[in-house]
Scaffold this active site. Structure first.
Site, PDB file in Angstrom:
ATOM      1  N   ASP A  61     -17.362  -7.953  10.791  1.00 32.93           N
ATOM      2  CA  ASP A  61     -16.495  -6.950   9.913  1.00 32.93           C
ATOM      3  C   ASP A  61     -15.262  -7.510   9.775  1.00 32.93           C
ATOM      4  O   ASP A  61     -14.518  -7.871  10.588  1.00 32.93           O
ATOM      5  CB  ASP A  61     -16.491  -5.363  10.854  1.00 32.93           C
ATOM      6  CG  ASP A  61     -15.580  -4.520  10.036  1.00 32.93           C
ATOM      7  OD1 ASP A  61     -15.217  -4.753   8.969  1.00 32.93           O
ATOM      8  OD2 ASP A  61     -15.460  -3.325  10.400  1.00 32.93           O
ATOM      9  N   ASN A  85      -3.882 -13.741   0.237  1.00 34.70           N
ATOM     10  CA  ASN A  85      -4.905 -14.348   0.145  1.00 34.70           C
ATOM     11  C   ASN A  85      -5.309 -15.212  -1.062  1.00 34.70           C
ATOM     12  O   ASN A  85      -4.356 -15.217  -1.970  1.00 34.70           O
ATOM     13  CB  ASN A  85      -6.189 -13.408   0.598  1.00 34.70           C
ATOM     14  CG  ASN A  85      -6.638 -12.467  -0.371  1.00 34.70           C
ATOM     15  OD1 ASN A  85      -6.184 -12.700  -1.680  1.00 34.70           O
ATOM     16  ND2 ASN A  85      -7.211 -11.258  -0.019  1.00 34.70           N
ATOM     17  N   GLU A 100       0.674  -1.058  -0.147  1.00 35.01           N
ATOM     18  CA  GLU A 100      -0.096   0.074  -0.066  1.00 35.01           C
ATOM     19  C   GLU A 100       0.761   1.143  -0.010  1.00 35.01           C
ATOM     20  O   GLU A 100       0.344   2.257   0.141  1.00 35.01           O
ATOM     21  CB  GLU A 100      -0.853  -0.091   1.261  1.00 35.01           C
ATOM     22  CG  GLU A 100      -2.355   0.719   0.998  1.00 35.01           C
ATOM     23  CD  GLU A 100      -3.280   0.427   1.947  1.00 35.01           C
ATOM     24  OE1 GLU A 100      -4.249   0.008   1.574  1.00 35.01           O
ATOM     25  OE2 GLU A 100      -3.087   0.654   3.249  1.00 35.01           O
ATOM     26  N   GLY A 109      -6.988  -9.765   7.739  1.00 41.10           N
ATOM     27  CA  GLY A 109      -5.780 -10.200   7.291  1.00 41.10           C
ATOM     28  C   GLY A 109      -4.562  -9.490   7.749  1.00 41.10           C
ATOM     29  O   GLY A 109      -3.522 -10.319   8.076  1.00 41.10           O
ATOM     30  N   ASP A 110      -4.738  -8.442   8.282  1.00 44.14           N
ATOM     31  CA  ASP A 110      -3.603  -7.534   8.871  1.00 44.14           C
ATOM     32  C   ASP A 110      -3.404  -8.050  10.259  1.00 44.14           C
ATOM     33  O   ASP A 110      -2.272  -8.097  10.565  1.00 44.14           O
ATOM     34  CB  ASP A 110      -3.975  -5.985   9.027  1.00 44.14           C
ATOM     35  CG  ASP A 110      -4.311  -5.345   7.337  1.00 44.14           C
ATOM     36  OD1 ASP A 110      -3.734  -5.988   6.498  1.00 44.14           O
ATOM     37  OD2 ASP A 110      -4.983  -4.557   7.288  1.00 44.14           O
ATOM     38  N   ARG A 121     -15.499  -8.223  15.700  1.00 44.30           N
ATOM     39  CA  ARG A 121     -15.820  -6.738  16.314  1.00 44.30           C
ATOM     40  C   ARG A 121     -15.442  -5.854  15.398  1.00 44.30           C
ATOM     41  O   ARG A 121     -14.572  -6.302  14.286  1.00 44.30           O
ATOM     42  CB  ARG A 121     -14.746  -6.905  17.422  1.00 44.30           C
ATOM     43  CG  ARG A 121     -13.257  -6.967  17.201  1.00 44.30           C
ATOM     44  CD  ARG A 121     -12.585  -7.067  18.578  1.00 44.30           C
ATOM     45  NE  ARG A 121     -12.715  -8.289  19.170  1.00 44.30           N
ATOM     46  CZ  ARG A 121     -12.259  -8.737  20.377  1.00 44.30           C
ATOM     47  NH1 ARG A 121     -11.467  -8.030  21.031  1.00 44.30           N
ATOM     48  NH2 ARG A 121     -12.375  -9.932  20.764  1.00 44.30           N
TER      49      ARG A 121
HETATM   50  O1  RIB Z   1      -6.880  -3.997   5.423  1.00 47.81           O
HETATM   51  C1  RIB Z   1      -7.512  -3.277   5.787  1.00 47.81           C
HETATM   52  C2  RIB Z   1      -7.034  -1.798   5.572  1.00 47.81           C
HETATM   53  O2  RIB Z   1      -7.112  -1.392   4.249  1.00 47.81           O
HETATM   54  C3  RIB Z   1      -8.025  -0.692   6.158  1.00 47.81           C
HETATM   55  O3  RIB Z   1      -7.667  -0.538   7.362  1.00 47.81           O
HETATM   56  C4  RIB Z   1      -7.746   0.354   5.353  1.00 47.81           C
HETATM   57  O4  RIB Z   1      -7.189   1.541   5.727  1.00 47.81           O
HETATM   58  C5  RIB Z   1      -6.931  -0.157   4.062  1.00 47.81           C
HETATM   59  O5  RIB Z   1      -5.483   0.261   4.229  1.00 47.81           O
END
Ligand code: RIB
Length: 298
Positions: free
Chosen positions: A242, A181, A138, A247-248, A281
């Site tokens: 949600d 993924n 990103e 994944g993060d 959550r």
């Molecule tokens: O992976 C989820 C994230 O993708 C969100 O928090 C959003 O900010 C984007 O970066």
């Protein structure tokens, strides 16, 4: 420093909708919230909350209220923000629709994240101290490459290839562990010249390209290929509220557990349980569970 995360930080602006809108469609939201997000910052929060691994974030924030709020969210989770650059651009923003079934659609406005076009000396110093370096796509991939090259010998570079982007050969050469993924696995396989091979074909191709591979499969768990062995990590069955940032959470916790000495399969098991808690959550960083809850759920 155990874990250093290089990546994006966004203010997530979230509308809760009955379903993800189609092209040209207008929907009425049932709620609107703002909260800490960005793939890099989310992974840093997850790594720090996993407990035991010191965590630092390398990224860029604007000089605005969102930047302040995000810095606060990171430090509140225990993340070292000493290597966060302050940018003249506004803090990154993510416009997110979350549907009632937990699925989401995200548009990111890079802002300060796009201002991170190189690494300064403080950021290099932080990276040089990492046992585990986590990065995503990103931010500028050249910065990801520079960070990977700045790590000390023996430090593990985990690349979460999200959002999907074709990897240059010199970045592929640095990756110790690739986390994708199913969709990202298919994208990377297509860019490697093998489209439409299905999940198995993509896994085979990617595993041949990197030392270790983790493919997250949502509600079906994760697949880990390491040391020539293939292990299926089962999912924890839950009803998602949600999925933003799940994944993060997986990647951040995986990174922390690797820094604590777990092998990749064990680290993925921790990540999988943490992600299952996170989807129950709302919010990205607000959804990351603390270590005690993850331990109790294992
Ligand atoms: O992976 C989820 C994230 O993708 C969100 O928090 C959003 O900010 C984007 O970066």
């Amino acid at each position: 420093m155990g874990v250093v995360v290089v990546g994006s930080a966004n203010m997530d602006v979230v509308a809760r909708v009955p379903r993800i809108p189609g092209p040209g469609e207008t929907l009425l939201a049932s709620s609107f919230t703002r909260g800490g997000g960005g793939k890099g910052a989310n992974q840093a929060v997850a790594a720090a909350r996993a407990g035991g691994a010191a965590t630092a974030f390398v990224g860029a924030l604007g000089q605005d209220a969102d930047g302040e709020a995000l810095r606060h969210s990171l430090t509140g989770a225990g993340v070292d923000t000493g290597a966060v650059r302050t940018s003249g651009e506004p803090t990154g923003t993510a416009l997110i629709s979350v549907a009632d079934d937990g699925e989401n659609a995200i548009v990111v406005v890079g802002g300060a994240n796009a201002d991170l076009t190189d690494l300064d000396s403080r950021q290099r110093e932080a990276i040089e101290g990492a046992d585990v370096l986590l990065a995503q796509l990103e931010i500028d991939p050249q910065v990801v490459l520079a960070a990977a090259r700045a790590r000390r010998p023996g430090a593990v570079f985990v690349l979460n290839a999200a959002p999907s982007q074709e990897l240059a050969d010199d970045l592929w050469a640095e990756v110790d562990v690739l986390v994708v993924n199913e969709h990202e696995a298919a994208d990377q396989a297509a860019w490697l010249g093998a489209p439409d091979r299905g999940l198995e074909g993509a896994v085979e191709l990617l595993a041949a390209r990197v030392g270790s591979l983790v493919v997250t499969l949502g509600g079906k768990g994760a697949l880990v290929i390491a040391d020539g062995a293939r292990t299926e990590v089962p999912a924890v069955p839950v009803t998602p509220v949600d999925t933003t940032g799940a994944g993060d959470t997986f990647v951040g916790v995986l990174g922390a557990r690797l820094a604590l000495g777990d092998d990749l399969v064990e680290a993925a098991r921790w990540g999988s349980v943490a992600a299952a808690l996170a989807v129950q959550r709302p919010g990205a960083q607000s959804g990351v569970p603390p270590a005690e809850e993850v331990r109790a759920a294992r």
